[in-house]
Motif scaffolding. Sequence first.
Motif, mmCIF file in Angstrom:
data_model
loop_
_atom_site.group_PDB
_atom_site.id
_atom_site.type_symbol
_atom_site.label_atom_id
_atom_site.label_comp_id
_atom_site.label_asym_id
_atom_site.label_seq_id
_atom_site.Cartn_x
_atom_site.Cartn_y
_atom_site.Cartn_z
ATOM 1 N N ASP A 1 -37.874 -22.019 32.425
ATOM 2 C CA ASP A 1 -36.281 -21.740 32.449
ATOM 3 C C ASP A 1 -35.454 -22.823 32.262
ATOM 4 O OD1 ASP A 1 -36.367 -19.095 31.303
ATOM 5 O OD2 ASP A 1 -35.608 -18.232 32.891
ATOM 6 N N THR A 2 -35.626 -23.712 33.445
ATOM 7 C CA THR A 2 -35.151 -24.719 33.179
ATOM 8 C C THR A 2 -34.846 -25.563 32.650
ATOM 9 O OG1 THR A 2 -37.111 -26.142 35.084
ATOM 10 C CG2 THR A 2 -34.649 -24.135 36.416
ATOM 11 N N ALA A 3 -36.119 -26.077 31.691
ATOM 12 C CA ALA A 3 -36.370 -26.927 30.642
ATOM 13 C C ALA A 3 -35.855 -26.466 29.681
ATOM 14 C CB ALA A 3 -37.813 -26.962 30.468
ATOM 15 N N ARG A 4 -36.223 -25.810 29.897
ATOM 16 C CA ARG A 4 -34.938 -24.978 27.647
ATOM 17 C C ARG A 4 -33.677 -24.945 27.885
ATOM 18 N NH1 ARG A 4 -39.557 -20.109 26.207
ATOM 19 N NH2 ARG A 4 -38.545 -19.269 27.903
ATOM 20 N N GLY A 5 -33.022 -24.082 27.205
ATOM 21 C CA GLY A 5 -31.752 -24.191 26.605
ATOM 22 C C GLY A 5 -31.403 -22.175 26.234
ATOM 23 N N ARG A 6 -32.633 -22.084 26.515
ATOM 24 C CA ARG A 6 -31.991 -20.277 26.347
ATOM 25 C C ARG A 6 -31.125 -19.880 27.186
ATOM 26 N NH1 ARG A 6 -34.549 -14.983 28.534
ATOM 27 N NH2 ARG A 6 -35.435 -16.292 29.699
ATOM 28 N N LEU A 7 -31.314 -19.617 28.463
ATOM 29 C CA LEU A 7 -30.122 -19.240 29.186
ATOM 30 C C LEU A 7 -28.630 -19.685 29.482
ATOM 31 C CD1 LEU A 7 -32.199 -18.413 32.412
ATOM 32 C CD2 LEU A 7 -31.652 -16.806 31.152
ATOM 33 N N ALA A 8 -29.235 -21.590 29.312
ATOM 34 C CA ALA A 8 -27.197 -21.801 28.826
ATOM 35 C C ALA A 8 -26.697 -21.326 27.880
ATOM 36 C CB ALA A 8 -28.301 -23.288 29.126
ATOM 37 N N GLU A 9 -27.370 -21.402 26.678
ATOM 38 C CA GLU A 9 -26.433 -21.053 25.148
ATOM 39 C C GLU A 9 -26.140 -19.742 25.713
ATOM 40 O OE1 GLU A 9 -30.292 -20.949 22.990
ATOM 41 O OE2 GLU A 9 -30.430 -23.096 22.927
ATOM 42 N N ALA A 10 -26.991 -18.651 25.972
ATOM 43 C CA ALA A 10 -26.277 -17.254 26.638
ATOM 44 C C ALA A 10 -24.420 -17.655 27.798
ATOM 45 C CB ALA A 10 -27.129 -16.018 27.269
ATOM 46 N N GLY A 11 -25.783 -17.943 28.821
ATOM 47 C CA GLY A 11 -23.884 -18.856 29.355
ATOM 48 C C GLY A 11 -22.887 -19.413 28.918
ATOM 49 N N ALA A 12 -23.367 -20.145 28.527
ATOM 50 C CA ALA A 12 -22.069 -20.628 27.338
ATOM 51 C C ALA A 12 -21.433 -19.588 26.611
ATOM 52 C CB ALA A 12 -22.659 -21.467 26.221
ATOM 53 N N VAL A 13 -21.077 -18.745 26.153
ATOM 54 C CA VAL A 13 -21.012 -17.819 25.423
ATOM 55 C C VAL A 13 -20.096 -16.942 26.037
ATOM 56 C CG1 VAL A 13 -20.925 -15.858 23.879
ATOM 57 C CG2 VAL A 13 -22.901 -17.672 23.949
ATOM 58 N N ARG A 14 -20.385 -16.772 27.672
ATOM 59 C CA ARG A 14 -19.969 -16.304 28.812
ATOM 60 C C ARG A 14 -18.408 -17.130 29.509
ATOM 61 N NH1 ARG A 14 -22.764 -11.810 31.470
ATOM 62 N NH2 ARG A 14 -24.164 -10.329 30.282
ATOM 63 N N LEU A 15 -19.361 -18.032 29.260
ATOM 64 C CA LEU A 15 -18.173 -19.352 29.848
ATOM 65 C C LEU A 15 -16.889 -19.246 29.250
ATOM 66 C CD1 LEU A 15 -17.169 -21.069 32.056
ATOM 67 C CD2 LEU A 15 -18.641 -22.419 31.176
ATOM 68 N N ALA A 16 -16.834 -18.852 27.877
ATOM 69 C CA ALA A 16 -16.016 -19.957 27.261
ATOM 70 C C ALA A 16 -14.938 -18.426 26.351
ATOM 71 C CB ALA A 16 -16.758 -20.091 25.670
ATOM 72 N N ARG A 17 -15.670 -17.175 26.790
ATOM 73 C CA ARG A 17 -15.147 -16.255 26.717
ATOM 74 C C ARG A 17 -13.892 -15.764 28.085
ATOM 75 N NH1 ARG A 17 -13.767 -11.064 23.461
ATOM 76 N NH2 ARG A 17 -13.176 -9.826 24.849
ATOM 77 N N PHE A 18 -15.244 -16.465 28.627
ATOM 78 C CA PHE A 18 -14.150 -16.460 30.203
ATOM 79 C C PHE A 18 -12.846 -17.140 30.381
ATOM 80 C CE2 PHE A 18 -13.534 -17.008 35.435
ATOM 81 C CZ PHE A 18 -13.058 -16.567 35.666
ATOM 82 N N THR A 19 -12.857 -18.056 30.156
ATOM 83 C CA THR A 19 -12.214 -18.938 30.039
ATOM 84 C C THR A 19 -10.931 -18.802 29.295
ATOM 85 O OG1 THR A 19 -13.098 -20.560 28.965
ATOM 86 C CG2 THR A 19 -13.233 -20.570 31.128
ATOM 87 N N GLU A 20 -11.667 -17.968 27.921
ATOM 88 C CA GLU A 20 -10.462 -17.811 27.167
ATOM 89 C C GLU A 20 -9.371 -16.467 27.440
ATOM 90 O OE1 GLU A 20 -10.445 -16.076 22.930
ATOM 91 O OE2 GLU A 20 -11.861 -16.443 23.569
ATOM 92 N N GLY A 21 -10.152 -15.786 28.797
ATOM 93 C CA GLY A 21 -9.171 -14.697 29.256
ATOM 94 C C GLY A 21 -8.408 -15.137 30.120
ATOM 95 N N LEU A 22 -8.727 -16.338 30.837
ATOM 96 C CA LEU A 22 -8.175 -17.104 31.475
ATOM 97 C C LEU A 22 -6.818 -17.455 31.313
ATOM 98 C CD1 LEU A 22 -10.140 -19.055 33.876
ATOM 99 C CD2 LEU A 22 -9.487 -17.009 34.563
ATOM 100 N N ALA A 23 -6.521 -17.941 29.657
ATOM 101 C CA ALA A 23 -6.142 -18.710 28.778
ATOM 102 C C ALA A 23 -4.487 -16.974 28.629
ATOM 103 C CB ALA A 23 -6.343 -19.387 28.105
#
Length: 347
Positions: A204-226
């Motif tokens: 998991d630490t060597a792959r991007g699978r969890l990061a890709e899912a996390g990036a979607v969540r982070l983008a929406r979270f920051t959109e919600g802050l705005a």
Amino acid sequence: MRRFARTLVTAALAVTVVAGTAGWASADTQPLVTGPLPGTAGWRADSVSGRPLPDPERTTPSGVARFFAGLDPSRARELVRAHPLVVGNLDGAPLPLRYEANRLAVLAAGEPRFAPLAAPGRRILAFDPRGRGTVAEVFGDLERTAHLSVIVPGSDNDATTHDRARASHTGPAGMARSLRTATGETAAVIAWTGYTTPVGVGLDTARGRLAEAGAVRLARFTEGLAAVGAPDPVLFCHSYGSVVCGLAARHTHATDIVAFGSPGMRADSVRGLGTGARVWAARGPSDWIADIPNVAFAGLGHGADPTSATFGARRIDATDVIGHTGYFLPGTRSLKAFAAIATGEAR
């Protein structure tokens, strides 16, 4: 040509090492938590004066904000009581409603491991009890602050370890508190443990699978802050969290992105991140992350070292940082620099 050959050898070695440890690493592979939150079906079946409620998955945060702006306050409180888990995670909903909804959601979860999150005075902006649990906690007054930072942590963090007893400047909540103190409490800071992080050192630490899912969540979270009028944030991205930030960079309105203790950001350079934010990077002299090959090969590895001259990030002095988690230790040059970035004073 010689440099290219070395890169291929390094990549091959990285693949061999990970493949050779796959027997134990695969046991630590984390299942992604996806799909609508429990209670979403009841939310979708509910309505206000015959009007459907905003869909948690399809309505934009700005659309959610408009819905609540036109809603009677008493009806909004009824929705919090009836659907706490949904309202608590509804990006674009008013902050006080989310804080109260998540307090109720934590209590409704009925699990001792989550109970501390419902303590008086805590401002929980997101909470999902599924799997290991995810959480976002606010330190400071998010409704009035002129400066906002978001901590994006790396491996081994979840809703139960988010604020566990350890060195006061480590862990998502510890880093957030340390940064807020360093700014003279002029900046609000969010500890965003809002994605499924890797556990231990494995595939998991060597792959991007969890990061890709996390990036979607982070983008929406920051959109919600705005959507609720919060200032554009500074993203402080630690270790595997910097992979998340790298993938989310082009989809956020961050003023600055700070990668520290980073294995790579899934880009060859700042330009490759596709962001207008200022990008900063730090790595302490004894941080073990320096031993991780900065390659991307066959889906493994996260690419260039953000502290390298060719990457193009602004370098942060971290010469007095000890280990992989010492960046927020009071008195360090790194924390002083972080505080200046958080308050908009860094140039």
